[in-house]
Design a protein around this motif. Structure first.
Motif, PDB file in Angstrom:
ATOM      1  N   ALA A  87     -14.161 -14.384 -12.818  1.00 17.34           N
ATOM      2  CA  ALA A  87     -12.981 -15.016 -12.230  1.00 17.34           C
ATOM      3  C   ALA A  87     -13.350 -16.314 -11.520  1.00 17.34           C
ATOM      4  O   ALA A  87     -12.502 -17.195 -11.342  1.00 17.34           O
ATOM      5  CB  ALA A  87     -12.304 -14.062 -11.248  1.00 17.34           C
ATOM      6  N   ILE A  88     -14.634 -16.451 -11.128  1.00 18.86           N
ATOM      7  CA  ILE A  88     -15.077 -17.672 -10.437  1.00 18.86           C
ATOM      8  C   ILE A  88     -16.219 -18.377 -11.162  1.00 18.86           C
ATOM      9  O   ILE A  88     -16.498 -19.543 -10.885  1.00 18.86           O
ATOM     10  CB  ILE A  88     -15.494 -17.374  -8.983  1.00 18.86           C
ATOM     11  N   LEU A  89     -16.894 -17.670 -12.076  1.00 16.47           N
ATOM     12  CA  LEU A  89     -18.011 -18.254 -12.820  1.00 16.47           C
ATOM     13  C   LEU A  89     -17.599 -18.545 -14.260  1.00 16.47           C
ATOM     14  O   LEU A  89     -16.888 -17.738 -14.866  1.00 16.47           O
ATOM     15  CB  LEU A  89     -19.210 -17.296 -12.857  1.00 16.47           C
ATOM     16  N   PRO A  90     -18.048 -19.661 -14.834  1.00 18.18           N
ATOM     17  CA  PRO A  90     -17.830 -19.867 -16.274  1.00 18.18           C
ATOM     18  C   PRO A  90     -18.533 -18.765 -17.065  1.00 18.18           C
ATOM     19  O   PRO A  90     -19.579 -18.250 -16.643  1.00 18.18           O
ATOM     20  CB  PRO A  90     -18.470 -21.234 -16.539  1.00 18.18           C
ATOM     21  N   LEU A  91     -17.974 -18.396 -18.210  1.00 27.92           N
ATOM     22  CA  LEU A  91     -18.543 -17.304 -19.008  1.00 27.92           C
ATOM     23  C   LEU A  91     -20.005 -17.561 -19.389  1.00 27.92           C
ATOM     24  O   LEU A  91     -20.825 -16.629 -19.312  1.00 27.92           O
ATOM     25  CB  LEU A  91     -17.679 -17.084 -20.254  1.00 27.92           C
ATOM     26  N   PRO A  92     -20.396 -18.784 -19.790  1.00 27.60           N
ATOM     27  CA  PRO A  92     -21.826 -19.007 -20.105  1.00 27.60           C
ATOM     28  C   PRO A  92     -22.741 -18.723 -18.916  1.00 27.60           C
ATOM     29  O   PRO A  92     -23.829 -18.159 -19.079  1.00 27.60           O
ATOM     30  CB  PRO A  92     -21.871 -20.485 -20.513  1.00 27.60           C
ATOM     31  N   ALA A  93     -22.299 -19.110 -17.708  1.00 32.72           N
ATOM     32  CA  ALA A  93     -23.123 -18.858 -16.520  1.00 32.72           C
ATOM     33  C   ALA A  93     -23.259 -17.373 -16.253  1.00 32.72           C
ATOM     34  O   ALA A  93     -24.330 -16.893 -15.845  1.00 32.72           O
ATOM     35  CB  ALA A  93     -22.503 -19.563 -15.311  1.00 32.72           C
ATOM     36  N   TYR A  94     -22.184 -16.618 -16.494  1.00 30.84           N
ATOM     37  CA  TYR A  94     -22.234 -15.172 -16.303  1.00 30.84           C
ATOM     38  C   TYR A  94     -23.267 -14.548 -17.245  1.00 30.84           C
ATOM     39  O   TYR A  94     -24.082 -13.713 -16.822  1.00 30.84           O
ATOM     40  CB  TYR A  94     -20.855 -14.573 -16.569  1.00 30.84           C
ATOM     41  N   PHE A  95     -23.247 -14.942 -18.516  1.00 31.05           N
ATOM     42  CA  PHE A  95     -24.201 -14.386 -19.473  1.00 31.05           C
ATOM     43  C   PHE A  95     -25.643 -14.756 -19.110  1.00 31.05           C
ATOM     44  O   PHE A  95     -26.561 -13.942 -19.251  1.00 31.05           O
ATOM     45  CB  PHE A  95     -23.872 -14.856 -20.888  1.00 31.05           C
ATOM     46  N   LEU A  96     -25.852 -15.975 -18.627  1.00 32.34           N
ATOM     47  CA  LEU A  96     -27.193 -16.379 -18.210  1.00 32.34           C
ATOM     48  C   LEU A  96     -27.669 -15.554 -17.011  1.00 32.34           C
ATOM     49  O   LEU A  96     -28.840 -15.158 -16.934  1.00 32.34           O
ATOM     50  CB  LEU A  96     -27.204 -17.865 -17.856  1.00 32.34           C
ATOM     51  N   LEU A  97     -26.770 -15.284 -16.073  1.00 33.69           N
ATOM     52  CA  LEU A  97     -27.119 -14.483 -14.902  1.00 33.69           C
ATOM     53  C   LEU A  97     -27.530 -13.068 -15.310  1.00 33.69           C
ATOM     54  O   LEU A  97     -28.558 -12.549 -14.861  1.00 33.69           O
ATOM     55  CB  LEU A  97     -25.929 -14.428 -13.940  1.00 33.69           C
ATOM     56  N   MET A  98     -26.741 -12.447 -16.180  1.00 32.56           N
ATOM     57  CA  MET A  98     -27.057 -11.096 -16.625  1.00 32.56           C
ATOM     58  C   MET A  98     -28.363 -11.061 -17.431  1.00 32.56           C
ATOM     59  O   MET A  98     -29.214 -10.194 -17.227  1.00 32.56           O
ATOM     60  CB  MET A  98     -25.912 -10.539 -17.493  1.00 32.56           C
ATOM     61  N   GLY A  99     -28.502 -11.992 -18.358  1.00 32.56           N
ATOM     62  CA  GLY A  99     -29.714 -12.035 -19.169  1.00 32.56           C
ATOM     63  C   GLY A  99     -30.956 -12.305 -18.343  1.00 32.56           C
ATOM     64  O   GLY A  99     -32.012 -11.689 -18.559  1.00 32.56           O
ATOM     65  N   GLY A 100     -30.845 -13.195 -17.373  1.00 33.26           N
ATOM     66  CA  GLY A 100     -31.979 -13.505 -16.511  1.00 33.26           C
ATOM     67  C   GLY A 100     -32.395 -12.314 -15.658  1.00 33.26           C
ATOM     68  O   GLY A 100     -33.588 -12.082 -15.422  1.00 33.26           O
ATOM     69  N   THR A 101     -31.408 -11.532 -15.213  1.00 33.15           N
ATOM     70  CA  THR A 101     -31.711 -10.329 -14.434  1.00 33.15           C
ATOM     71  C   THR A 101     -32.512  -9.326 -15.259  1.00 33.15           C
ATOM     72  O   THR A 101     -33.495  -8.741 -14.787  1.00 33.15           O
ATOM     73  CB  THR A 101     -30.406  -9.679 -13.941  1.00 33.15           C
ATOM     74  N   ALA A 102     -32.094  -9.109 -16.509  1.00 34.71           N
ATOM     75  CA  ALA A 102     -32.815  -8.172 -17.374  1.00 34.71           C
ATOM     76  C   ALA A 102     -34.230  -8.667 -17.666  1.00 34.71           C
ATOM     77  O   ALA A 102     -35.196  -7.884 -17.638  1.00 34.71           O
ATOM     78  CB  ALA A 102     -32.046  -7.970 -18.682  1.00 34.71           C
ATOM     79  N   LEU A 103     -34.375  -9.954 -17.944  1.00 33.41           N
ATOM     80  CA  LEU A 103     -35.711 -10.499 -18.212  1.00 33.41           C
ATOM     81  C   LEU A 103     -36.623 -10.375 -16.993  1.00 33.41           C
ATOM     82  O   LEU A 103     -37.800 -10.003 -17.116  1.00 33.41           O
ATOM     83  CB  LEU A 103     -35.592 -11.966 -18.623  1.00 33.41           C
ATOM     84  N   ALA A 104     -36.098 -10.670 -15.811  1.00 29.67           N
ATOM     85  CA  ALA A 104     -36.903 -10.585 -14.592  1.00 29.67           C
ATOM     86  C   ALA A 104     -37.321  -9.138 -14.324  1.00 29.67           C
ATOM     87  O   ALA A 104     -38.461  -8.877 -13.905  1.00 29.67           O
ATOM     88  CB  ALA A 104     -36.108 -11.134 -13.403  1.00 29.67           C
TER      89      ALA A 104
END
Length: 493
Positions: free
Chosen positions: A458-475
């Motif tokens: 609702a506040i983040l662009p969809l690409p940024a949301y996917f990057l956040l989730m993917g980065g969390t899993a990688l970390a």
């Protein structure tokens, strides 16, 4: 691992009935007699149970977000995704009380029969064309799944023996993908092209068929799962009955309040989410204080399973976030026919079927499997971020979603059987069903986190949301890899 003391009566009962904890009393780790036929019987019921589960998962969010004029409930995408995540996480979470009932009251086979009946009734209620039926139907499915899943896994472990446990789980996991492949196609066609509620009815039929098949095949299981491993005393049974009555009453009040609009749905979902995240850690901490299980092994198990939650956070968004992306941002026209968005849910199990034989031959440590699976899941959402960027200028090719499914399917075929085998290996005697349920509870942590975090869109662009989730899993995968030398010595495999 030291085992709690138990009476001779309990030991004798285990010897007579060959319950799900039997592999702990077989020092040679051999499979039970008739293991192949028993395995096929258990596989048959799980095939139908997964048909009903994946059939519903493919259409639920689409039904919730569809306009009332189209037969849906008209929910916002954020609310529908949070509800779907809560439903999915409760399916996993219910495995702990379900496993307790199997261990202490019902025995594994009666737990499967009772749970299957609840699932079939839940789908039948959902088939009713009435909005209030939604919450009742979902509650019945959750309660039934909590009984069925840990008990089936425990019986698979019992008939296969410790020596071939992970191999058996890998084969079992691969075979049930046939249902996951076919269910979205059938239920999706009925739901999107005919009526939503006919799709739910098909899921009810699938579970009823699974129950019938299991009942007919019980004789080949000999005594496996016929009695609880640690039966309750009368005093314990009375206490458990009182607590169960309180929990059921609270659940009924909350469900009624939401259905009548007296309690905001998002507030209830947030409360359930907090409970889901906390419960597995609280339970394991309590177990460490009151049992003789090796503390270092329990700590390593908790760390690795907690890390796996980041994988399931990505995985569980297939039925919600990726379904919505398929419905609204993907070109699904093939020769003039618009492919139902729910059909794309079948791509994932197809990849599981293709990849599972290769994953079954993988010989590496438990921590390496978990770290690799997390890396694959993280990369899949990096691909989604690129697809979401392209979608700003128009619908994108379906090949983007196929690439995403390929990556996290690769992670799943490695992590899911390894998680089940790890839970079965670490479980103290008499706790097998509950530890198999714990594997699902950590998955529930990831599912509910993913569902709640989707509200960030609702506040983040969809690409940024996917990057956040993917980065969390990688970390998280990098953390497991870095800590491997400290964790692996305390883990089997």
């Amino acid at each position: 691992m030291n085992s709690p003391s138990r009476t001779r009566g309990h030991s004798d009962a285990r010897g007579r009935h060959g319950d799900a904890g039997d592999e702990q009393s077989r020092p040679d780790g051999a499979a039970l007699p008739g293991a192949r036929r028993g395995f096929l019987t258990l596989l048959g019921v799980d095939l139908w149970e997964r048909f009903s589960f994946f059939g519903m998962a493919a259409i639920l969010v689409l039904y919730l977000t569809a306009a009332p004029a189209d037969g849906g409930l008209g929910m916002s995408q954020q609310t529908a995704t949070a509800l779907f995540a809560t439903y999915m996480s409760l399916n996993f979470l219910a495995g702990l009380p379900g496993g307790w009932l199997a261990d202490r009251v019902l025995g594994a086979r009666r737990a499967v029969l009772a749970g299957g009946a609840l699932i079939a009734c839940g789908h039948a209620v959902l088939a009713l064309a009435a909005a209030p039926a939604l919450y009742t139907g979902l509650a019945l499915v959750v309660a039934g799944t909590g009984l069925v899943k840990p008990s089936l896994a425990a019986m698979v472990s019992a008939v296969s023996g410790t020596a071939r446990r992970e191999e058996a789980f890998s084969r079992f996991y691969m075979c049930i993908q046939v249902s996951a492949l076919l269910a979205p196609v059938l239920t999706g066609f009925l739901a999107e092209k005919v009526t939503w509620h006919l799709g739910f009815a098909a899921a009810a039929f699938g579970m009823a068929a699974g129950l019938a098949q299991f009942r007919l095949g019980l004789r080949v299981l000999d005594g496996t799962g016929s009695a609880p491993t640690r039966p309750l005393t009368r005093a314990q049974a009375r206490t458990a009955a009182r607590r169960t009555a309180v929990v059921l009453a609270l659940g009924a009040v909350a469900t009624t309040a939401v259905a009548l609009g007296a309690l905001p749905l998002l507030a209830l979902l947030a409360l359930l989410g907090v409970a889901t995240v906390c419960l597995p850690f609280v339970y394991l901490r309590s177990l460490g204080r009151r049992s003789t299980v090796e503390r270092a092994r329990l700590t390593a198990f908790t760390t690795v399973m907690a890390a796996s939650a980041a994988f399931w956070m990505i995985f569980a968004q297939s039925g919600s976030v990726l379904s919505l992306f398929a419905a609204h941002h993907t070109d699904r026209d093939i020769l003039g026919f618009t492919v139902p968005a729910s059909w794309l849910q079948s791509v994932h199990p197809l990849f599981i079927l293709l990849l599972a034989p290769l994953a079954g031959r993988l010989r590496t440590t438990t921590t390496a499997k978990f770290a690799g699976a997390l890396a694959a899941a993280g990369l899949s959402f990096f691909v989604m971020a690129a697809a979401a960027l392209l979608a700003r200028t128009g619908d994108v090719s379906v090949t983007w979603l196929i690439a995403v499914y390929l990556l996290y399917s690769l992670g799943e075929v490695v992590l899911a059987p390894a998680g089940l085998a790890l839970a079965a290996a670490v479980a103290p005697p008499g706790y097998l069903n509950r530890f198999l349920a714990l594997n699902g509870m950590f998955a529930a942590v990831g599912v509910v986190l993913g569902g709640q975090l989707y509200r960030l869109t609702a506040i983040l662009p969809l690409p940024a949301y996917f990057l956040l989730m993917g980065g969390t899993a990688l970390a998280t995968g990098a953390f497991v890899a870095a800590r491997s030398s400290h964790l692996q010595p305390h883990l089997p495999g």
